[in-house]
Design a protein around this motif. Structure first.
Motif, PDB file in Angstrom:
ATOM      1  N   ALA A 139       0.995  -1.249  -0.012  1.00 25.93           N
ATOM      2  CA  ALA A 139      -0.005  -0.036   0.056  1.00 25.93           C
ATOM      3  C   ALA A 139       0.891   1.249   0.070  1.00 25.93           C
ATOM      4  CB  ALA A 139      -0.885   0.028   1.202  1.00 25.93           C
ATOM      5  N   ASP A 140       2.081   1.416   0.641  1.00 28.05           N
ATOM      6  CA  ASP A 140       2.638   2.203   0.787  1.00 28.05           C
ATOM      7  C   ASP A 140       3.635   2.623  -0.566  1.00 28.05           C
ATOM      8  OD1 ASP A 140       2.230   2.761   3.620  1.00 28.05           O
ATOM      9  OD2 ASP A 140       4.220   1.334   4.090  1.00 28.05           O
ATOM     10  N   LEU A 141       3.942   1.278  -1.068  1.00 24.87           N
ATOM     11  CA  LEU A 141       4.450   1.587  -2.517  1.00 24.87           C
ATOM     12  C   LEU A 141       3.443   2.225  -3.562  1.00 24.87           C
ATOM     13  CD1 LEU A 141       7.037   0.898  -4.307  1.00 24.87           C
ATOM     14  CD2 LEU A 141       6.173  -1.407  -4.657  1.00 24.87           C
ATOM     15  N   LYS A 142       2.202   1.838  -3.295  1.00 25.22           N
ATOM     16  CA  LYS A 142       1.274   2.230  -4.567  1.00 25.22           C
ATOM     17  C   LYS A 142       0.941   3.686  -4.378  1.00 25.22           C
ATOM     18  CE  LYS A 142      -1.737  -1.207  -3.913  1.00 25.22           C
ATOM     19  NZ  LYS A 142      -3.001  -2.057  -4.246  1.00 25.22           N
ATOM     20  N   GLN A 143       1.062   4.096  -2.989  1.00 22.97           N
ATOM     21  CA  GLN A 143       0.489   5.496  -2.785  1.00 22.97           C
ATOM     22  C   GLN A 143       1.891   6.391  -2.921  1.00 22.97           C
ATOM     23  OE1 GLN A 143      -0.791   5.269   1.411  1.00 22.97           O
ATOM     24  NE2 GLN A 143      -2.396   4.181   0.932  1.00 22.97           N
ATOM     25  N   SER A 144       3.013   6.005  -2.873  1.00 18.47           N
ATOM     26  CA  SER A 144       4.211   6.956  -3.242  1.00 18.47           C
ATOM     27  C   SER A 144       4.125   7.355  -4.700  1.00 18.47           C
ATOM     28  CB  SER A 144       5.509   5.869  -3.034  1.00 18.47           C
ATOM     29  OG  SER A 144       5.705   4.989  -3.934  1.00 18.47           O
ATOM     30  N   GLY A 145       3.634   6.647  -5.635  1.00 20.25           N
ATOM     31  CA  GLY A 145       3.643   7.190  -7.082  1.00 20.25           C
ATOM     32  C   GLY A 145       4.749   6.878  -7.644  1.00 20.25           C
ATOM     33  N   ILE A 146       5.834   5.829  -7.018  1.00 22.42           N
ATOM     34  CA  ILE A 146       6.866   5.342  -7.760  1.00 22.42           C
ATOM     35  C   ILE A 146       6.290   4.347  -8.868  1.00 22.42           C
ATOM     36  CG2 ILE A 146       8.548   3.513  -7.494  1.00 22.42           C
ATOM     37  CD1 ILE A 146       9.208   4.973  -4.648  1.00 22.42           C
ATOM     38  N   ARG A 147       7.019   4.659  -9.982  1.00 21.70           N
ATOM     39  CA  ARG A 147       6.713   3.854 -11.375  1.00 21.70           C
ATOM     40  C   ARG A 147       7.823   3.016 -11.670  1.00 21.70           C
ATOM     41  NH1 ARG A 147       6.849   9.222 -14.983  1.00 21.70           N
ATOM     42  NH2 ARG A 147       8.443   9.395 -13.676  1.00 21.70           N
ATOM     43  N   ILE A 148       7.630   1.767 -11.918  1.00 22.30           N
ATOM     44  CA  ILE A 148       8.874   0.574 -11.978  1.00 22.30           C
ATOM     45  C   ILE A 148       8.943   0.650 -13.351  1.00 22.30           C
ATOM     46  CG2 ILE A 148       9.308  -1.595 -11.651  1.00 22.30           C
ATOM     47  CD1 ILE A 148       8.158  -1.643  -9.046  1.00 22.30           C
ATOM     48  N   GLY A 149      10.121   0.373 -14.038  1.00 24.82           N
ATOM     49  CA  GLY A 149      10.520   0.166 -15.347  1.00 24.82           C
ATOM     50  C   GLY A 149      10.495  -1.401 -15.546  1.00 24.82           C
ATOM     51  N   GLN A 150      10.129  -2.024 -16.791  1.00 27.90           N
ATOM     52  CA  GLN A 150      10.202  -3.410 -16.962  1.00 27.90           C
ATOM     53  C   GLN A 150      10.187  -3.432 -18.690  1.00 27.90           C
ATOM     54  OE1 GLN A 150      10.255  -6.321 -14.344  1.00 27.90           O
ATOM     55  NE2 GLN A 150      11.488  -4.487 -14.316  1.00 27.90           N
ATOM     56  N   GLY A 151      10.764  -4.657 -18.990  1.00 29.32           N
ATOM     57  CA  GLY A 151      10.591  -4.884 -20.435  1.00 29.32           C
ATOM     58  C   GLY A 151       8.980  -5.077 -20.861  1.00 29.32           C
ATOM     59  N   ALA A 152       8.797  -4.716 -21.929  1.00 22.47           N
ATOM     60  CA  ALA A 152       7.396  -4.900 -22.407  1.00 22.47           C
ATOM     61  C   ALA A 152       6.905  -6.290 -22.605  1.00 22.47           C
ATOM     62  CB  ALA A 152       7.266  -4.140 -24.008  1.00 22.47           C
ATOM     63  N   HIS A 153       7.879  -7.430 -22.797  1.00 23.66           N
ATOM     64  CA  HIS A 153       7.408  -8.868 -23.107  1.00 23.66           C
ATOM     65  C   HIS A 153       8.028  -9.579 -21.654  1.00 23.66           C
ATOM     66  CE1 HIS A 153       6.720  -7.911 -27.210  1.00 23.66           C
ATOM     67  NE2 HIS A 153       8.182  -7.409 -27.338  1.00 23.66           N
ATOM     68  N   TRP A 154       8.322  -8.871 -20.544  1.00 23.42           N
ATOM     69  CA  TRP A 154       8.727  -9.559 -19.618  1.00 23.42           C
ATOM     70  C   TRP A 154       7.411  -9.999 -18.669  1.00 23.42           C
ATOM     71  CZ3 TRP A 154      13.175  -6.084 -17.311  1.00 23.42           C
ATOM     72  CH2 TRP A 154      14.151  -5.905 -18.244  1.00 23.42           C
ATOM     73  N   PRO A 155       7.441 -11.168 -18.190  1.00 23.61           N
ATOM     74  CA  PRO A 155       6.349 -11.585 -17.308  1.00 23.61           C
ATOM     75  C   PRO A 155       6.078 -10.788 -16.072  1.00 23.61           C
ATOM     76  CG  PRO A 155       7.612 -13.595 -17.849  1.00 23.61           C
ATOM     77  CD  PRO A 155       8.291 -12.339 -18.272  1.00 23.61           C
ATOM     78  N   ASP A 156       7.216  -9.992 -15.778  1.00 20.63           N
ATOM     79  CA  ASP A 156       7.277  -9.062 -14.602  1.00 20.63           C
ATOM     80  C   ASP A 156       6.085  -8.050 -14.714  1.00 20.63           C
ATOM     81  OD1 ASP A 156       9.948  -9.794 -13.020  1.00 20.63           O
ATOM     82  OD2 ASP A 156      10.226  -9.945 -15.098  1.00 20.63           O
ATOM     83  N   THR A 157       5.924  -7.481 -15.959  1.00 20.24           N
ATOM     84  CA  THR A 157       5.011  -6.430 -16.282  1.00 20.24           C
ATOM     85  C   THR A 157       3.483  -6.613 -15.626  1.00 20.24           C
ATOM     86  OG1 THR A 157       6.584  -5.814 -17.898  1.00 20.24           O
ATOM     87  CG2 THR A 157       4.362  -4.855 -17.971  1.00 20.24           C
ATOM     88  N   PRO A 158       2.904  -7.807 -16.282  1.00 16.53           N
ATOM     89  CA  PRO A 158       1.699  -7.905 -15.655  1.00 16.53           C
ATOM     90  C   PRO A 158       1.700  -8.304 -14.295  1.00 16.53           C
ATOM     91  CG  PRO A 158       2.253  -9.755 -17.248  1.00 16.53           C
ATOM     92  CD  PRO A 158       3.370  -8.761 -17.442  1.00 16.53           C
ATOM     93  N   ILE A 159       2.539  -8.868 -13.871  1.00 14.36           N
ATOM     94  CA  ILE A 159       2.386  -9.174 -12.384  1.00 14.36           C
ATOM     95  C   ILE A 159       2.470  -8.039 -11.480  1.00 14.36           C
ATOM     96  CG2 ILE A 159       4.114 -10.167 -10.409  1.00 14.36           C
ATOM     97  CD1 ILE A 159       5.176 -12.177 -12.516  1.00 14.36           C
ATOM     98  N   LEU A 160       3.164  -7.134 -11.723  1.00 18.11           N
ATOM     99  CA  LEU A 160       3.394  -5.861 -11.258  1.00 18.11           C
ATOM    100  C   LEU A 160       2.013  -4.960 -11.313  1.00 18.11           C
ATOM    101  CD1 LEU A 160       6.984  -4.568 -11.844  1.00 18.11           C
ATOM    102  CD2 LEU A 160       6.199  -5.405  -9.858  1.00 18.11           C
TER     103      LEU A 160
END
Length: 303
Positions: A139-160
């Motif tokens: 919840a803190d992370l989402k409220q912070s407004g921090i954006r995370i960079g990831q590869g367009a085709h990486w499975p991490d993107t839909p997970i995040l």
């Protein structure tokens, strides 16, 4: 003989408490050297290249081999090439698993780093470190407004994204570092097993690892081959299983990832657990087991 449960006796081998069956069969030694084309990003990674070579060395009955660096293909392109069956551009790639990848390709279902890829730290600019102060929960992370960079085709993107985190993507891994420098996002989330190598390659003192947070989600990283390349799949799996039994896999984990566990001070970090709804049942069990083993071990080291 089927594989027996593997008792783990060190921090990094604890990550690999998974039971697999040894593929039967023997093969006459071939006279001709077999070329295996490894995706360039894996070939350039000392750890992944060493693991593939280890698996091939453990299976001499398949004949001599030579490992070749592929062309510089994006992750999306390399997966499409593997799926084409007769691409000629790549034979083996190590990537995080997903249901689609397990459907259209052939996985070797042993986490190459014992599960460390599912533990993520943030590569950041020093001037942005203050943005992470006080973050203790999702919840803190989402409220912070921090954006995370990831590869367009990486499975991490839909997970995040499924966990409510804003993600900025690009299809090229190398471009993401430039986007971080240009403030397109605040955190380039990288796996514990890869981030130190990344920073050595970038060689930029303006890129640092945020010291307090650890994102954690089950996401095994497997070797993949084409859907019909059964011989390569059998050779890699048998070679990795033999390396587990004879202790060479444990030594590999210690040599290539023990330094990261210590330097990144995992035992002192605040773990933010995320859900991964995009795994098959088997891979989810493998990923959860690896993460729980590592978390339990890190907790014991903190006492």
């Amino acid at each position: 003989m089927p594989a027996q449960p593997w008792g783990c006796r060190s921090l990094l081998l604890l990550m690999m408490m998974v039971c697999f069956g040894v593929l039967p069969g023997t093969h006459a030694t071939a006279d001709e050297t077999r070329d295996y084309i490894l995706w360039y990003r894996n070939y350039d990674s000392p750890a992944i290249r060493a693991l593939v070579e280890l698996a091939l060395e453990e299976t001499p009955e398949y004949g001599p081999f030579r490992l070749i660096r592929s062309e510089e293909l994006s992750q999306g392109r390399v997966l499409r090439e593997l799926a084409q069956r007769q691409s000629g551009l790549v034979d083996i790639a190590n990537v995080a698993t997903s249901p689609d990848r397990e459907t259209f390709l052939t996985p070797i279902p042993i986490p190459v780093d014992g599960g460390l890829l599912g533990f993520r730290v943030c590569v950041v600019l020093p001037e942005n470190l203050g943005d992470f102060a006080g973050i203790r929960t999702l919840a803190d992370l989402k409220q912070s407004g921090i954006r995370i960079g990831q590869g367009a085709h990486w499975p991490d993107t839909p997970i995040l994204e499924s966990n409510g985190i804003e993600v900025v993507t690009h299809s090229r891994y190398e471009i993401l570092f430039g986007m971080l420098r240009n403030d397109r996002f605040e955190c380039f989330a990288r796996g514990v097993s890869e981030v130190l190598y990344d920073l050595e390659v970038e060689h930029d003192s303006q890129l640092v690892v945020e010291p307090d947070l650890l994102l954690a989600y089950p996401m095994p990283s497997f070797l993949f081959v084409g859907p019909e390349d059964h011989e390569t799949a059998q050779r890699l799996q048998l070679g990795m299983e033999r390396a587990i039994y004879d202790g060479r896999f444990a030594e590999f984990l210690k040599n290539y990832y023990g330094r990261a566990v210590e330097i990144l001070n995992l035992r002192r970090r605040q773990i933010i657990a995320l859900e991964n709804p995009f795994l098959t049942g088997e891979s989810l069990n493998i990923g959860r087991l690896a993460l729980e083993n590592l978390r339990r071990r890190l907790d014991s080291l903190s006492d």
